[in-house]
Scaffold this active site. Structure first.
Site, PDB file in Angstrom:
ATOM      1  N   SER A 329      47.798   5.138   6.853  1.00  0.00           N
ATOM      2  CA  SER A 329      46.985   4.551   7.903  1.00  0.00           C
ATOM      3  C   SER A 329      47.366   5.032   9.296  1.00  0.00           C
ATOM      4  CB  SER A 329      47.073   3.031   7.793  1.00  0.00           C
ATOM      5  OG  SER A 329      46.057   2.430   8.537  1.00  0.00           O
ATOM      6  N   ASP A 340      46.340  18.565  13.669  1.00  0.00           N
ATOM      7  CA  ASP A 340      45.066  19.185  14.027  1.00  0.00           C
ATOM      8  C   ASP A 340      45.064  19.779  15.429  1.00  0.00           C
ATOM      9  OD1 ASP A 340      44.155  18.469  11.572  1.00  0.00           O
ATOM     10  OD2 ASP A 340      42.591  17.111  12.260  1.00  0.00           O
ATOM     11  N   LYS A 354      44.889   6.435   3.393  1.00  0.00           N
ATOM     12  CA  LYS A 354      44.162   5.214   3.761  1.00  0.00           C
ATOM     13  C   LYS A 354      43.465   5.469   5.089  1.00  0.00           C
ATOM     14  CE  LYS A 354      44.405   0.315   4.739  1.00  0.00           C
ATOM     15  NZ  LYS A 354      43.698   0.415   6.045  1.00  0.00           N
TER      16      LYS A 354
END
Length: 453
Positions: A329, A340, A354
């Site tokens: 999460s 990224d 999640k």
């Protein structure tokens, strides 16, 4: 004390509330659900001030905000379910609670859950970063099934009274702890500030009684240490254990202190971090990122909320992030943002997966609801729910190492995953010195890592 399975699967076992909260929901505040939402009315008698009121509140929250990730939700069927539930009579609160749990079970969403008042209060304590207790971290020994003190928190009643790591708690206020779970023990040890609790501790074969006065405790989400390698490289090791209300403050302090110590790079350990609050993950990401998208959230109506860096990074030094299957999460929000944006390299194992956001709603009788309201996407648009995030460099612990590794060994030479992260960081720093391709004030650490790793 061996970490064993608890370290490997902490994201699923350590705290169900934090996992349920996941990315924290649309807001970190606890909101009271209103029974008057302008939704379908019941043909039955008035439901206010009765067990039916809470049933209707839960039903309306799901009807209004729920994001279906399983394909089990049908709006028309949900309307019919409400009519059936409100037509029944409930002689006790327990019966209405069971009706609510049955209603939510039909959604087949483990993160949309009803919490009775006691459970809801525990969840609020876990995410607030504060509790009223004595200041000890507990674990259940895998082999003996005994409650063992992992460590007392510095400056707390337990620490001042001399409670030590590896003390075995054999009774709490005269009640034997045999067969007791950590959750059961926590309920007995926590209590009103200023009240007393007596622990019976077995230490080296002797049992001693330790009376403790409960106090307000701040839960430390961040641990740090300064590691110096054999060649003199200074590495700042930061272990983030959860994204509670104090996590961002703790991270800010950790980075500033390590910068003063002259570190040359960082290893950020998110292993077995089950998540927590969305705002904490965004705030912490901004401490590492000067620019770029951090996370996107998407509701069932397709509305996207984009969180971005705001030029407030505290360091530009390279960072390697440790993750495993227990990193879930909010941990995935942070690690995905760093990966990224080419700000950090991920080492370890694929994360939990999640990618759903829960909102936490307080209900009129003190109970609560965590309801899935959105999904989150990494900056590159990746939906990681049930898929997880793959590390750039895979490093897996053996079963033997997991069983033998102790908490104090994390971030040391006895921690094989950390050693891989350290080696990765050192090679990147060396390549920075050897070649012009790396900008000292930039964040292109991935380009500095040899492809052979």
């Amino acid at each position: 004390m061996p970490i064993s399975g608890s370290f490997r699967s902490l994201g699923r076992q350590r705290s169900s509330w934090l996992v349920l909260l996941g990315a924290g929901g649309a807001a970190t505040a606890i909101a009271l659900a209103s029974p008057s939402l302008g939704l379908p009315s019941s043909s039955s008698s008035a439901i206010s001030d009765s067990p039916k009121e809470v049933i209707d509140q839960v039903w309306q929250i799901v009807y209004r905000d729920y994001l279906d990730s399983t394909g089990q939700y049908n709006p028309e069927g949900w309307k019919g379910l409400r009519k059936d539930l409100l037509a029944k009579n409930y002689s006790a609160t327990s019966e209405s609670y069971e009706a609510i749990r049955g209603m939510l079970a039909s959604l087949d969403d483990p993160y949309t859950r009803f919490l009775d008042p006691k459970e809801f209060k525990e969840m609020q304590i876990d995410t607030s970063g504060e509790l009223t207790g004595v200041g000890i971290q507990l674990s259940l020994d895998k082999d003996t099934k005994e409650l063992v003190v992992v460590s007392p928190i510095e400056g707390t009643p337990a620490s001042k009274a001399g409670v030590q790591p590896k003390d075995v708690i054999v009774f709490i206020n005269g009640q034997s702890t045999k067969g007791m779970s950590t959750a059961d023990a926590v309920k007995l040890i926590r209590g009103k500030e200023g009240s007393e609790v007596t622990l019976g501790l077995r230490r080296k074969g002797d049992v001693i009684q330790v009376p403790l006065i409960r106090a307000r405790i701040e839960i430390q989400a961040v641990d740090i240490q300064l590691n110096t390698t054999v060649d003199g490289t200074k590495i700042g090791y930061i272990r983030l254990k959860q994204f509670n209300a104090h996590a961002a403050k703790g991270m800010r302090s950790a980075i500033k202190n390590l910068e003063k110590d002259g570190v040359q790079g960082y290893v950020l350990d998110l292993r077995s971090n089950p998540g927590g609050l969305l705002e904490a993950s965004v705030d912490i990401a901004r401490q590492w990122l000067d620019e770029g998208t951090i996370v996107r959230t998407k509701t069932r109506d397709g509305i996207q909320d984009v969180r971005r860096a705001n030029g407030s990074a505290l360091t530009k030094l390279p960072v390697v992030v440790l993750v495993n299957e227990g990193s879930a999460s909010a941990s995935e929000i942070l690690s995905g943002a760093l990966q990224d944006n080419d700000r950090g390299v991920l080492v370890g194992q694929k994360t939990f997966g999640k990618g759903l956001v829960q909102s936490v709603r307080g209900l009129s009788d003190g109970s609560g609801l965590t309801v899935t309201i959105a999904k989150y996407l990494t900056p590159s648009g990746t939906d990681i729910h049930k898929n997880g995030i793959k590390p750039d460099i895979k490093a897996v612990m053996s079963e033997k190492e997991i069983n033998n590794l102790k908490l104090e060994d994390l971030g040391s030479g006895k921690d094989s995953q950390y050693k891989v992260a350290e080696t990765t960081l050192i090679k990147a720093l060396k390549k920075v010195l050897d070649g012009p391709s790396y900008k000292p004030v930039g964040v292109n650490l991935p380009q500095a890592i040899p492809s052979t790793l």
